[in-house]
Design a protein around this motif. Structure first.
Motif, PDB file in Angstrom:
ATOM      1  N   TRP A  69     -39.253 -74.873 -33.211  1.00 49.42           N
ATOM      2  CA  TRP A  69     -39.046 -73.763 -32.793  1.00 49.42           C
ATOM      3  C   TRP A  69     -38.312 -73.751 -34.330  1.00 49.42           C
ATOM      4  CZ3 TRP A  69     -38.982 -68.624 -31.408  1.00 49.42           C
ATOM      5  CH2 TRP A  69     -40.107 -68.627 -29.946  1.00 49.42           C
ATOM      6  N   SER A  70     -37.690 -74.361 -35.172  1.00 49.67           N
ATOM      7  CA  SER A  70     -37.314 -74.989 -36.714  1.00 49.67           C
ATOM      8  C   SER A  70     -38.051 -74.996 -37.929  1.00 49.67           C
ATOM      9  CB  SER A  70     -36.293 -75.825 -36.245  1.00 49.67           C
ATOM     10  OG  SER A  70     -36.819 -77.414 -35.967  1.00 49.67           O
ATOM     11  N   ASN A  71     -37.062 -74.355 -38.548  1.00 49.34           N
ATOM     12  CA  ASN A  71     -37.783 -74.650 -40.710  1.00 49.34           C
ATOM     13  C   ASN A  71     -37.252 -75.308 -40.942  1.00 49.34           C
ATOM     14  OD1 ASN A  71     -35.935 -72.893 -40.017  1.00 49.34           O
ATOM     15  ND2 ASN A  71     -36.654 -71.330 -41.272  1.00 49.34           N
ATOM     16  N   HIS A  72     -35.506 -76.179 -40.418  1.00 48.41           N
ATOM     17  CA  HIS A  72     -34.930 -77.196 -40.883  1.00 48.41           C
ATOM     18  C   HIS A  72     -33.850 -78.234 -39.895  1.00 48.41           C
ATOM     19  CE1 HIS A  72     -31.940 -78.349 -44.266  1.00 48.41           C
ATOM     20  NE2 HIS A  72     -30.645 -77.991 -43.312  1.00 48.41           N
ATOM     21  N   SER A  73     -34.486 -79.306 -41.192  1.00 49.97           N
ATOM     22  CA  SER A  73     -33.596 -80.822 -39.791  1.00 49.97           C
ATOM     23  C   SER A  73     -32.626 -81.056 -40.691  1.00 49.97           C
ATOM     24  CB  SER A  73     -35.053 -81.708 -39.529  1.00 49.97           C
ATOM     25  OG  SER A  73     -35.634 -81.863 -40.907  1.00 49.97           O
ATOM     26  N   TYR A  74     -31.921 -81.253 -39.985  1.00 52.94           N
ATOM     27  CA  TYR A  74     -30.580 -82.174 -41.206  1.00 52.94           C
ATOM     28  C   TYR A  74     -30.139 -83.537 -39.933  1.00 52.94           C
ATOM     29  CZ  TYR A  74     -27.954 -79.845 -36.851  1.00 52.94           C
ATOM     30  OH  TYR A  74     -27.304 -79.372 -36.002  1.00 52.94           O
ATOM     31  N   ASN A  75     -29.243 -83.773 -40.324  1.00 51.61           N
ATOM     32  CA  ASN A  75     -28.761 -85.235 -39.708  1.00 51.61           C
ATOM     33  C   ASN A  75     -27.338 -85.119 -39.172  1.00 51.61           C
ATOM     34  OD1 ASN A  75     -30.913 -86.675 -40.423  1.00 51.61           O
ATOM     35  ND2 ASN A  75     -29.848 -88.296 -42.427  1.00 51.61           N
ATOM     36  N   PHE A  76     -27.653 -85.773 -38.365  1.00 53.80           N
ATOM     37  CA  PHE A  76     -25.905 -85.889 -37.587  1.00 53.80           C
ATOM     38  C   PHE A  76     -25.501 -87.220 -37.922  1.00 53.80           C
ATOM     39  CE2 PHE A  76     -26.224 -82.680 -34.917  1.00 53.80           C
ATOM     40  CZ  PHE A  76     -25.198 -81.653 -34.755  1.00 53.80           C
ATOM     41  N   ASP A  77     -23.740 -86.734 -38.846  1.00 52.96           N
ATOM     42  CA  ASP A  77     -23.061 -88.165 -39.104  1.00 52.96           C
ATOM     43  C   ASP A  77     -22.146 -89.307 -38.681  1.00 52.96           C
ATOM     44  OD1 ASP A  77     -25.721 -89.238 -41.103  1.00 52.96           O
ATOM     45  OD2 ASP A  77     -24.748 -87.860 -42.695  1.00 52.96           O
ATOM     46  N   TYR A  78     -21.665 -90.146 -38.237  1.00 50.64           N
ATOM     47  CA  TYR A  78     -20.153 -89.975 -37.969  1.00 50.64           C
ATOM     48  C   TYR A  78     -19.847 -90.734 -39.069  1.00 50.64           C
ATOM     49  CZ  TYR A  78     -21.861 -90.232 -33.155  1.00 50.64           C
ATOM     50  OH  TYR A  78     -21.825 -89.743 -31.519  1.00 50.64           O
ATOM     51  N   HIS A  79     -18.522 -89.683 -39.558  1.00 50.94           N
ATOM     52  CA  HIS A  79     -17.647 -90.595 -40.907  1.00 50.94           C
ATOM     53  C   HIS A  79     -16.726 -91.051 -40.652  1.00 50.94           C
ATOM     54  CE1 HIS A  79     -18.837 -86.648 -43.316  1.00 50.94           C
ATOM     55  NE2 HIS A  79     -20.085 -87.610 -43.140  1.00 50.94           N
ATOM     56  N   VAL A  80     -16.023 -92.019 -40.570  1.00 52.89           N
ATOM     57  CA  VAL A  80     -15.226 -93.321 -40.715  1.00 52.89           C
ATOM     58  C   VAL A  80     -14.610 -93.430 -42.341  1.00 52.89           C
ATOM     59  CG1 VAL A  80     -14.671 -95.942 -40.719  1.00 52.89           C
ATOM     60  CG2 VAL A  80     -16.694 -94.682 -39.773  1.00 52.89           C
ATOM     61  N   LEU A  81     -13.171 -93.169 -42.288  1.00 51.67           N
ATOM     62  CA  LEU A  81     -12.458 -93.439 -43.382  1.00 51.67           C
ATOM     63  C   LEU A  81     -11.644 -94.103 -43.288  1.00 51.67           C
ATOM     64  CD1 LEU A  81     -12.148 -89.233 -43.363  1.00 51.67           C
ATOM     65  CD2 LEU A  81     -12.608 -90.478 -45.829  1.00 51.67           C
ATOM     66  N   TYR A  82     -11.280 -95.340 -43.780  1.00 54.12           N
ATOM     67  CA  TYR A  82     -10.365 -96.241 -44.089  1.00 54.12           C
ATOM     68  C   TYR A  82      -9.545 -96.365 -45.209  1.00 54.12           C
ATOM     69  CZ  TYR A  82     -14.290 -98.356 -45.551  1.00 54.12           C
ATOM     70  OH  TYR A  82     -15.079 -99.282 -46.454  1.00 54.12           O
ATOM     71  N   ASP A  83      -8.777 -97.229 -44.814  1.00 49.57           N
ATOM     72  CA  ASP A  83      -8.111 -97.832 -46.161  1.00 49.57           C
ATOM     73  C   ASP A  83      -7.811 -98.745 -46.485  1.00 49.57           C
ATOM     74  OD1 ASP A  83      -6.038 -99.100 -47.869  1.00 49.57           O
ATOM     75  OD2 ASP A  83      -4.211 -98.279 -46.925  1.00 49.57           O
TER      76      ASP A  83
END
Length: 414
Positions: free
Chosen positions: A277-291
């Motif tokens: 049914w979809s016409n577009h796929s994408y990624n689910f990413d986890y983001h890690v921000l750090y010092d």
């Protein structure tokens, strides 16, 4: 993203009440549009909503430095949200690591005129005829009503509907002998409170397909300005022959076009129907921000990155599926009886009722296992349920006759 429901005041308030002891969410100057809660011991901060959202977006303010000495973990950032590209600068020690976790799928309908235009582009004429046939057969056999709840609903009406939603999900996953995490007490109570409030705010909706007064299909959605997030969907497995899921997707498409939405998002999870049914796929990413200048922050970031890489590896090996089936068993889950699938059928063009058979009420609990073969019979015969009579053999209690105006079928259970 405009009007992200998962970072709204209502969502944040209800989530913290259920999962963070009503502690106020923590704000930081260096990052906008997302709030956090803190680990009890470590300088480790996780986005409010954790993994119960369908997409988080944020914007960085590189001139602020209140990230120093800390790690920030943000679940479920879809790549199609098009966040600003992160750039390392000389005057900032902030770093970003992205971790792929899930594939996502959506229908981008922004360039199509209506649902038929989109469906014509996605499917063959044979598929389109099948969709129409399934819907026609469903509406011929049952008294079907479609309801899209998006706004006002009374609390008693909602409580009844949400109980029916729970019962359908429970029935579905008992049949699959799988532990479904959304049905856990704390999570389900969270959804019950959240969905009612967000329905009233028009930030959530429920598409309900009724047969008479009984829901046979429910889809829970959340709403941004022009994006619909399909969040939890379930259908009564007794009606599987009628492909209610396809009819539901078409109904959601109709609503999206009527209300000028641009995207209907199936969200995370790689399933065959989503790919079709979809016409577009994408990624689910986890983001890690750090010092990067903090040894403690670097170690915590490295540990969390490694941990979720291992989880992804195990998920690819289907270990999570085995784990949920294991949880189902150890927590005393009761599987739906499988005798409704262990039967043979025989068409009877000229069935004549005799004293060997007795009429039964198949709506009674003792005969609920007959509903799936009865509905399969209806799908083939294309006649109303009101025409159907079911008889049981008095001597062979495992033998039944499903009889309509267009023919009869013998069902014999093993």
């Amino acid at each position: 993203m405009l009007d992200n429901p998962f970072t709204s005041k209502t969502y944040t308030s209800i989530w913290t009440k259920h999962f963070n002891e009503e502690k106020p969410p923590i704000h930081f100057k260096f990052i906008k549009n997302v709030q956090f809660y803190k680990h009890k011991l470590l300088p480790f901060y996780v986005n409010i909503g954790k993994n119960l959202t369908k997409g988080i977006d944020y914007k960085l303010n590189v001139s602020a430095d209140d990230y120093k000495g800390k790690v920030f973990f943000i679940y479920d950032v879809p790549t199609y949200f098009n966040l600003e590209e992160f750039k390392v600068t000389n005057n900032s020690s902030l770093r970003l690591k992205k971790l792929f976790q899930y594939q996502g799928f959506l229908m981008d309908i922004s360039t199509f005129e209506n649902q038929d235009d989109y469906i014509n582009a996605q499917f063959s004429s044979k598929n389109r005829r099948e969709f129409k046939s399934n819907k026609r057969r469903l509406e011929t056999s049952f008294n079907i009503k479609y309801s899209f709840i998006h706004g006002s609903i009374s609390k008693p009406e909602f409580d009844l509907l949400f109980k029916q939603f729970y019962d359908l999900l429970n029935k579905r996953f008992q049949g699959k002998q799988t532990n479904y995490h959304h049905l856990k007490g704390v999570k389900w109570n969270f959804y019950k409170v959240l969905v009612f409030e967000m329905l009233l705010e028009k930030k959530a909706s429920m598409l309900v397909i009724y047969s008479d007064k009984n829901p046979i299909g429910i889809t829970l959605n959340f709403h941004a300005k022009d994006v619909l997030f399909e969040t939890i969907t379930v259908f009564d497995p007794d009606y599987y022959k009628f492909s209610i899921g396809k009819t539901s997707i078409i109904k959601l498409l109709e609503w999206c076009f009527e209300n000028n939405y641009k995207i209907s998002d199936f969200s995370k999870g790689d399933f065959d129907y989503k790919r079709k049914w979809s016409n577009h796929s994408y990624n689910f990413d986890y983001h890690v921000l750090y010092d990067v200048n903090s040894i403690k922050a670097r170690l915590i970031a490295k540990f969390s990155i490694t941990f979720f890489k291992i989880k992804l590896y195990l998920r690819k090996k289907k270990v999570n599926n085995l784990y949920r089936k294991y949880l189902f068993k150890i927590k005393g889950g009761k599987a739906v009886s499988k005798h409704n699938s262990n039967y043979i059928t025989e068409k009877l063009p000229n069935f004549t009722l005799s004293n060997a058979f007795k009429l039964i009420d198949y709506n009674k609990n003792d005969y609920r296992f007959l509903l799936e073969p009865i509905y399969t019979f209806l799908f083939a015969s294309q006649e109303p349920l009101s025409n159907i009579k079911v008889y049981q053999n008095k001597l062979k209690s495992n033998v039944y006759i499903i009889s309509g105006t267009k023919g009869s079928t013998k069902i014999e259970f093993n």
